[in-house]
Design a protein around this motif. Structure first.
Motif, PDB file in Angstrom:
ATOM      1  N   GLY A 110       0.835  -1.193   0.000  1.00 56.39           N
ATOM      2  CA  GLY A 110       0.000   0.000   0.000  1.00 56.39           C
ATOM      3  C   GLY A 110       0.871   1.243   0.000  1.00 56.39           C
ATOM      4  O   GLY A 110       1.779   1.386  -0.817  1.00 56.39           O
ATOM      5  N   ARG A 111       0.670   2.122   0.952  1.00 56.20           N
ATOM      6  CA  ARG A 111       1.512   3.314   1.087  1.00 56.20           C
ATOM      7  C   ARG A 111       2.742   3.067   1.961  1.00 56.20           C
ATOM      8  O   ARG A 111       3.624   3.917   2.050  1.00 56.20           O
ATOM      9  N   PHE A 112       2.788   1.915   2.592  1.00 54.18           N
ATOM     10  CA  PHE A 112       3.905   1.613   3.488  1.00 54.18           C
ATOM     11  C   PHE A 112       5.125   1.181   2.701  1.00 54.18           C
ATOM     12  O   PHE A 112       5.043   0.380   1.757  1.00 54.18           O
ATOM     13  N   ARG A 113       6.296   1.705   3.077  1.00 49.23           N
ATOM     14  CA  ARG A 113       7.559   1.329   2.475  1.00 49.23           C
ATOM     15  C   ARG A 113       8.582   1.047   3.567  1.00 49.23           C
ATOM     16  O   ARG A 113       8.631   1.736   4.584  1.00 49.23           O
ATOM     17  N   LYS A 114       9.412   0.039   3.358  1.00 50.54           N
ATOM     18  CA  LYS A 114      10.522  -0.223   4.268  1.00 50.54           C
ATOM     19  C   LYS A 114      11.637  -0.886   3.486  1.00 50.54           C
ATOM     20  O   LYS A 114      11.437  -1.943   2.871  1.00 50.54           O
ATOM     21  N   ASN A 115      12.822  -0.270   3.505  1.00 45.78           N
ATOM     22  CA  ASN A 115      13.972  -0.801   2.784  1.00 45.78           C
ATOM     23  C   ASN A 115      15.175  -0.861   3.726  1.00 45.78           C
ATOM     24  O   ASN A 115      15.481   0.120   4.403  1.00 45.78           O
ATOM     25  N   GLU A 116      15.831  -1.999   3.775  1.00 48.34           N
ATOM     26  CA  GLU A 116      17.005  -2.128   4.635  1.00 48.34           C
ATOM     27  C   GLU A 116      17.916  -3.239   4.150  1.00 48.34           C
ATOM     28  O   GLU A 116      17.487  -4.156   3.430  1.00 48.34           O
ATOM     29  N   ILE A 117      19.181  -3.132   4.540  1.00 49.60           N
ATOM     30  CA  ILE A 117      20.185  -4.153   4.242  1.00 49.60           C
ATOM     31  C   ILE A 117      20.913  -4.501   5.531  1.00 49.60           C
ATOM     32  O   ILE A 117      21.267  -3.604   6.306  1.00 49.60           O
ATOM     33  N   LEU A 118      21.128  -5.787   5.779  1.00 46.01           N
ATOM     34  CA  LEU A 118      21.858  -6.252   6.957  1.00 46.01           C
ATOM     35  C   LEU A 118      23.200  -6.831   6.514  1.00 46.01           C
ATOM     36  O   LEU A 118      23.245  -7.699   5.627  1.00 46.01           O
ATOM     37  N   TYR A 119      24.269  -6.332   7.126  1.00 49.30           N
ATOM     38  CA  TYR A 119      25.618  -6.805   6.827  1.00 49.30           C
ATOM     39  C   TYR A 119      26.104  -7.619   8.024  1.00 49.30           C
ATOM     40  O   TYR A 119      26.320  -7.074   9.107  1.00 49.30           O
ATOM     41  N   PHE A 120      26.288  -8.921   7.816  1.00 45.36           N
ATOM     42  CA  PHE A 120      26.660  -9.807   8.912  1.00 45.36           C
ATOM     43  C   PHE A 120      28.178  -9.920   9.056  1.00 45.36           C
ATOM     44  O   PHE A 120      28.907 -10.029   8.070  1.00 45.36           O
ATOM     45  N   ASP A 121      28.628  -9.919  10.293  1.00 46.35           N
ATOM     46  CA  ASP A 121      30.031 -10.158  10.643  1.00 46.35           C
ATOM     47  C   ASP A 121      30.035 -11.319  11.634  1.00 46.35           C
ATOM     48  O   ASP A 121      29.990 -11.136  12.841  1.00 46.35           O
ATOM     49  N   HIS A 122      30.045 -12.543  11.112  1.00 43.99           N
ATOM     50  CA  HIS A 122      29.930 -13.722  11.969  1.00 43.99           C
ATOM     51  C   HIS A 122      31.186 -13.963  12.786  1.00 43.99           C
ATOM     52  O   HIS A 122      31.121 -14.592  13.853  1.00 43.99           O
ATOM     53  N   LYS A 123      32.312 -13.474  12.309  1.00 41.21           N
ATOM     54  CA  LYS A 123      33.558 -13.644  13.067  1.00 41.21           C
ATOM     55  C   LYS A 123      33.470 -12.935  14.409  1.00 41.21           C
ATOM     56  O   LYS A 123      33.936 -13.455  15.438  1.00 41.21           O
ATOM     57  N   ASN A 124      32.846 -11.757  14.421  1.00 40.53           N
ATOM     58  CA  ASN A 124      32.720 -10.963  15.646  1.00 40.53           C
ATOM     59  C   ASN A 124      31.303 -10.981  16.214  1.00 40.53           C
ATOM     60  O   ASN A 124      31.011 -10.256  17.168  1.00 40.53           O
ATOM     61  N   ASP A 125      30.424 -11.806  15.638  1.00 43.80           N
ATOM     62  CA  ASP A 125      29.034 -11.933  16.093  1.00 43.80           C
ATOM     63  C   ASP A 125      28.341 -10.576  16.163  1.00 43.80           C
ATOM     64  O   ASP A 125      27.743 -10.195  17.176  1.00 43.80           O
ATOM     65  N   LYS A 126      28.409  -9.856  15.037  1.00 48.20           N
ATOM     66  CA  LYS A 126      27.757  -8.548  14.945  1.00 48.20           C
ATOM     67  C   LYS A 126      27.057  -8.414  13.606  1.00 48.20           C
ATOM     68  O   LYS A 126      27.398  -9.103  12.628  1.00 48.20           O
ATOM     69  N   VAL A 127      26.078  -7.522  13.568  1.00 48.00           N
ATOM     70  CA  VAL A 127      25.404  -7.201  12.321  1.00 48.00           C
ATOM     71  C   VAL A 127      25.201  -5.694  12.247  1.00 48.00           C
ATOM     72  O   VAL A 127      24.877  -5.053  13.249  1.00 48.00           O
ATOM     73  N   THR A 128      25.423  -5.132  11.062  1.00 49.51           N
ATOM     74  CA  THR A 128      25.163  -3.718  10.827  1.00 49.51           C
ATOM     75  C   THR A 128      23.893  -3.603   9.996  1.00 49.51           C
ATOM     76  O   THR A 128      23.800  -4.198   8.907  1.00 49.51           O
ATOM     77  N   VAL A 129      22.922  -2.871  10.511  1.00 50.61           N
ATOM     78  CA  VAL A 129      21.645  -2.686   9.826  1.00 50.61           C
ATOM     79  C   VAL A 129      21.647  -1.322   9.162  1.00 50.61           C
ATOM     80  O   VAL A 129      21.776  -0.295   9.830  1.00 50.61           O
ATOM     81  N   ALA A 130      21.513  -1.308   7.847  1.00 51.65           N
ATOM     82  CA  ALA A 130      21.470  -0.063   7.077  1.00 51.65           C
ATOM     83  C   ALA A 130      20.025   0.260   6.730  1.00 51.65           C
ATOM     84  O   ALA A 130      19.375  -0.499   6.000  1.00 51.65           O
ATOM     85  N   LYS A 141      20.671   5.869   7.769  1.00 48.62           N
ATOM     86  CA  LYS A 141      21.352   5.666   9.041  1.00 48.62           C
ATOM     87  C   LYS A 141      21.693   4.201   9.201  1.00 48.62           C
ATOM     88  O   LYS A 141      21.128   3.327   8.526  1.00 48.62           O
ATOM     89  N   THR A 142      22.635   3.923  10.103  1.00 48.06           N
ATOM     90  CA  THR A 142      23.037   2.546  10.375  1.00 48.06           C
ATOM     91  C   THR A 142      23.042   2.285  11.879  1.00 48.06           C
ATOM     92  O   THR A 142      23.246   3.206  12.677  1.00 48.06           O
ATOM     93  N   PHE A 143      22.840   1.025  12.225  1.00 48.45           N
ATOM     94  CA  PHE A 143      22.877   0.589  13.619  1.00 48.45           C
ATOM     95  C   PHE A 143      23.664  -0.718  13.683  1.00 48.45           C
ATOM     96  O   PHE A 143      23.569  -1.554  12.791  1.00 48.45           O
ATOM     97  N   GLU A 144      24.412  -0.892  14.751  1.00 52.59           N
ATOM     98  CA  GLU A 144      25.163  -2.137  14.953  1.00 52.59           C
ATOM     99  C   GLU A 144      24.580  -2.894  16.131  1.00 52.59           C
ATOM    100  O   GLU A 144      24.254  -2.304  17.168  1.00 52.59           O
ATOM    101  N   HIS A 145      24.449  -4.210  15.971  1.00 49.52           N
ATOM    102  CA  HIS A 145      23.876  -5.060  17.021  1.00 49.52           C
ATOM    103  C   HIS A 145      24.761  -6.285  17.240  1.00 49.52           C
ATOM    104  O   HIS A 145      25.398  -6.781  16.301  1.00 49.52           O
ATOM    105  N   ASN A 146      24.764  -6.782  18.448  1.00 48.32           N
ATOM    106  CA  ASN A 146      25.358  -8.085  18.738  1.00 48.32           C
ATOM    107  C   ASN A 146      24.372  -9.164  18.322  1.00 48.32           C
ATOM    108  O   ASN A 146      23.147  -8.996  18.455  1.00 48.32           O
ATOM    109  N   ILE A 147      24.888 -10.271  17.844  1.00 45.82           N
ATOM    110  CA  ILE A 147      24.023 -11.364  17.394  1.00 45.82           C
ATOM    111  C   ILE A 147      24.538 -12.696  17.920  1.00 45.82           C
ATOM    112  O   ILE A 147      25.723 -12.840  18.227  1.00 45.82           O
ATOM    113  N   PRO A 148      23.660 -13.697  18.038  1.00 46.19           N
ATOM    114  CA  PRO A 148      24.105 -15.039  18.424  1.00 46.19           C
ATOM    115  C   PRO A 148      25.015 -15.613  17.342  1.00 46.19           C
ATOM    116  O   PRO A 148      24.946 -15.218  16.171  1.00 46.19           O
ATOM    117  N   HIS A 149      25.839 -16.541  17.721  1.00 48.52           N
ATOM    118  CA  HIS A 149      26.751 -17.164  16.768  1.00 48.52           C
ATOM    119  C   HIS A 149      25.963 -17.928  15.709  1.00 48.52           C
ATOM    120  O   HIS A 149      25.028 -18.663  16.022  1.00 48.52           O
TER     121      HIS A 149
END
Length: 268
Positions: A110-130, A141-149
């Protein structure tokens, strides 16, 4: 009913049954060029269509060879008139480690839009959300999160599930999974309830039956109402979904398949 429910439900239920650390089959369950088409109906009304496709090309992401896997979905008929959906969810799925190296979703409902890309860093168990602009897809904008292995995303999870050796899973066993979605870890559980033979356009096929552990909400009228049937062979492709929802019965069925790697478990 929210615009995301029919298509979003399909994605979530397909991809929610993945786990980490389970014994895997010796053979890869899919191959480049595979294509699976599904149709979703509410009652007798055709509601949506979805296509799962694996690219013919192997891509290099984070210096890793990856399959590019896409899910494209759209509403049809009356549902398209009142609540149009055009969604693309995708992953670059590591061919050796069976983890996502990158995930993206481009949502148009409909009128709703959402676009994002997730960049995984499994070596350090992190993900960057763009987070991307809803129209131009330019980075905002970007955000970094800790993630499970070895966490999975919404698309890669189903393809990991297909690799699990279900001969090692006991009937009644609950598979606990790790997922990352909507900026946070979302553990999920799904129960393996048994095996059946179901009728499809390709004939009677042996199937694995799964029930995601889900509480009733604004879509589902009962706890654990959804049932999922996957082919009981090395492919483990989706054959059927069924759930009772507030506006009737949601049914998802196999419409077409191309370039499967293994024979289907057809009962002669």
């Amino acid at each position: 009913m929210k615009k995301t429910y029919i298509i979003g439900c399909l994605f979530f239920l397909l991809t929610s049954a993945y786990g980490q650390g389970y014994q895997l089959s010796k053979e890869t369950p899919f191959q480049p060029g595979e294509k699976i088409e599904l149709k979703a109906s509410v009652g007798f009304i055709r509601a949506a269509e979805a296509t799962f496709s694996v690219s013919d090309v192997i891509y290099t992401i984070n210096n890793k060879p990856t399959w590019k896997i896409d899910i494209n979905a759209k509403t049809v008929g009356v549902f398209d008139f009142f609540s149009s959906v055009r969604d693309n969810w995708g992953t670059y799925y590591d061919t050796t480690q069976l983890v996502p190296q990158q995930f993206y979703r481009y949502i148009k409902e409909g009128r709703f839009r959402k676009n994002e890309i997730l960049y995984f860093d499994h070596k350090n168990d992190k993900v960057t959300v763009a987070k991307l602009h809803k129209e131009t897809r330019r980075l905002e904008k970007t955000f970094e999160h800790n993630i499970p292995h070895n966490v999975q995303d919404m698309v890669s999870g189903y393809y990991y599930l297909r690799a699990i050796d279900f001969s090692k899973i006991k009937e009644g066993e609950v598979i606990t999974i790790n997922t990352f979605f909507d900026d946070k870890e979302k553990p999920f559980k799904v129960k393996f309830v048994g095996r059946e033979v179901i009728d499809t356009k390709y004939g009677n096929i042996k199937a694995i039956v799964l029930v995601p552990m889900m509480k009733k909400d604004s879509l589902f009228v009962e706890d654990n109402t959804l049932k999922v049937w996957l082919s009981d062979d090395l492919n483990k492709i989706p054959l059927k979904f069924q759930a009772k929802i507030y506006v009737g019965y949601l049914s998802v069925e196999l419409l077409n398949i191309e370039n499967l790697k293994h024979p289907l478990a057809i009962v002669e």
